[in-house]
Design a protein around this motif. Structure first.
Motif: not given
Length: 316
Positions: A162-168, A182-185, A206-210
């Protein structure tokens, strides 16, 4: 005669004064809440609420019995207090493990074994030492993984579904993650052993990617951006490969997603001026083609760039 503000307004001011919920400010936020709780009894409830919602602890050897905060966390869960955020420093092996080969094979389970499946809004995990993280149990909506230890794969196939945000940051990815919502990565200083198209293809919403990486990484991701993307942030960690690829930059045309609304591009001040101008023109042209707002800046040390604040600002 001094004017006393309504208590509701005082509480709102306190909430606004707290540092944002980003990794670098979490400890300062806790200390400020402790200070607020001592100023006046009317401030104590809001400070205590924040302190109960957030925990920071060290997990040694993947064993929660070593954690000094484990008892407090369990008590909060049993008492019905909503523990929303958890910051963990996970040290990969216990002090009593002498066999380093055994320590290497110890799986890390960065979720507390409380009764039932614990649910957190956000989890920040710092990995140190040996051991391979295994993400089992627990429900998390926003997950940040910072690998500070030796190079090793981070298995993403068992992440909470159920993750919607993942930062690695600093991790090594060798498999496609199973996180379809995921919507933010955020991807920073990370070694990806699979094609960029396969990695981003795992996030259909995915809506936001950095991305903080080399030009070769950035170029691969730009080609693989999904059509659903609204916000993009890029920082070039290394400029040498830009110079090596310079002829291609001058002729390159980047096709950005048609729904893109904003794009931020960050480069190093030490980069060759000619190459920087070429990249800036290329990205400006690409943003104009889809009607996206474009921002360009230089920084002293791209390796220190963290787009967590940016992710909060786009509001996804």
């Amino acid at each position: 005669m001094p004017v006393t503000l309504p208590i509701e307004l005082q509480h709102r001011i306190l909430e606004t004064a707290l540092p944002p919920l980003v990794h670098c400010d979490l400890d300062e936020r806790v200390q400020l809440c402790k200070t607020f709780s001592l100023v006046h009894r009317t401030w104590t409830p809001i400070a205590q609420r924040e302190l109960h919602e957030h925990f920071s602890t060290i997990l040694l050897g993947g064993a929660w019995r070593f954690s000094g905060e484990y008892g407090r966390l369990v008590a909060a869960q049993v008492g019905g207090l909503p523990v929303k955020r958890l910051k963990l420093k996970v040290i990969g092996y216990a002090e009593d493990v002498q066999d380093t080969d055994l320590a290497d094979k110890q799986p890390l389970h960065p979720f507390p074994p409380v009764e039932g499946a614990p649910t957190f809004e956000e989890l920040w995990v710092e990995l140190e030492g040996r051991g391979t993280p295994v993400w089992r149990g627990g429900n998390v909506q926003r997950l940040h993984i910072y690998d500070l230890g030796p190079e090793r794969p981070t298995y993403l196939d068992s992440l909470p579904s159920n993750l919607t945000y993942l930062a690695l940051s600093g991790v090594t990815i060798d498999a496609v993650p199973s996180t379809p919502h995921i919507r933010v990565f955020l991807y920073a200083r990370t070694l990806c052993l699979i094609p960029a198209a396969e990695l981003l293809g795992a996030f259909p919403d995915l809506q936001a990617f950095a991305c903080v990486g080399t030009w070769l990484q950035v170029k691969s991701f730009l080609k693989a951006l999904p059509s659903t993307l609204h916000d993009l942030a890029i920082a070039l960690f290394s400029i040498e490969d830009v110079a090596h690829d310079a002829p291609a930059i001058y002729k390159a045309n980047v096709a950005l997603p048609p729904a893109l609304e904003s794009c931020i591009f960050v480069e190093s001040v030490s980069a060759n001026r000619k190459e920087k101008r070429a990249v800036e023109r290329m990205m400006t042209k690409a943003c104009e083609a889809v009607g996206a707002a474009f921002g360009y800046s230089w920084v002293e040390e791209v390796g220190d760039v963290d787009f967590e604040d940016w992710a909060l600002s786009v509001g996804v």
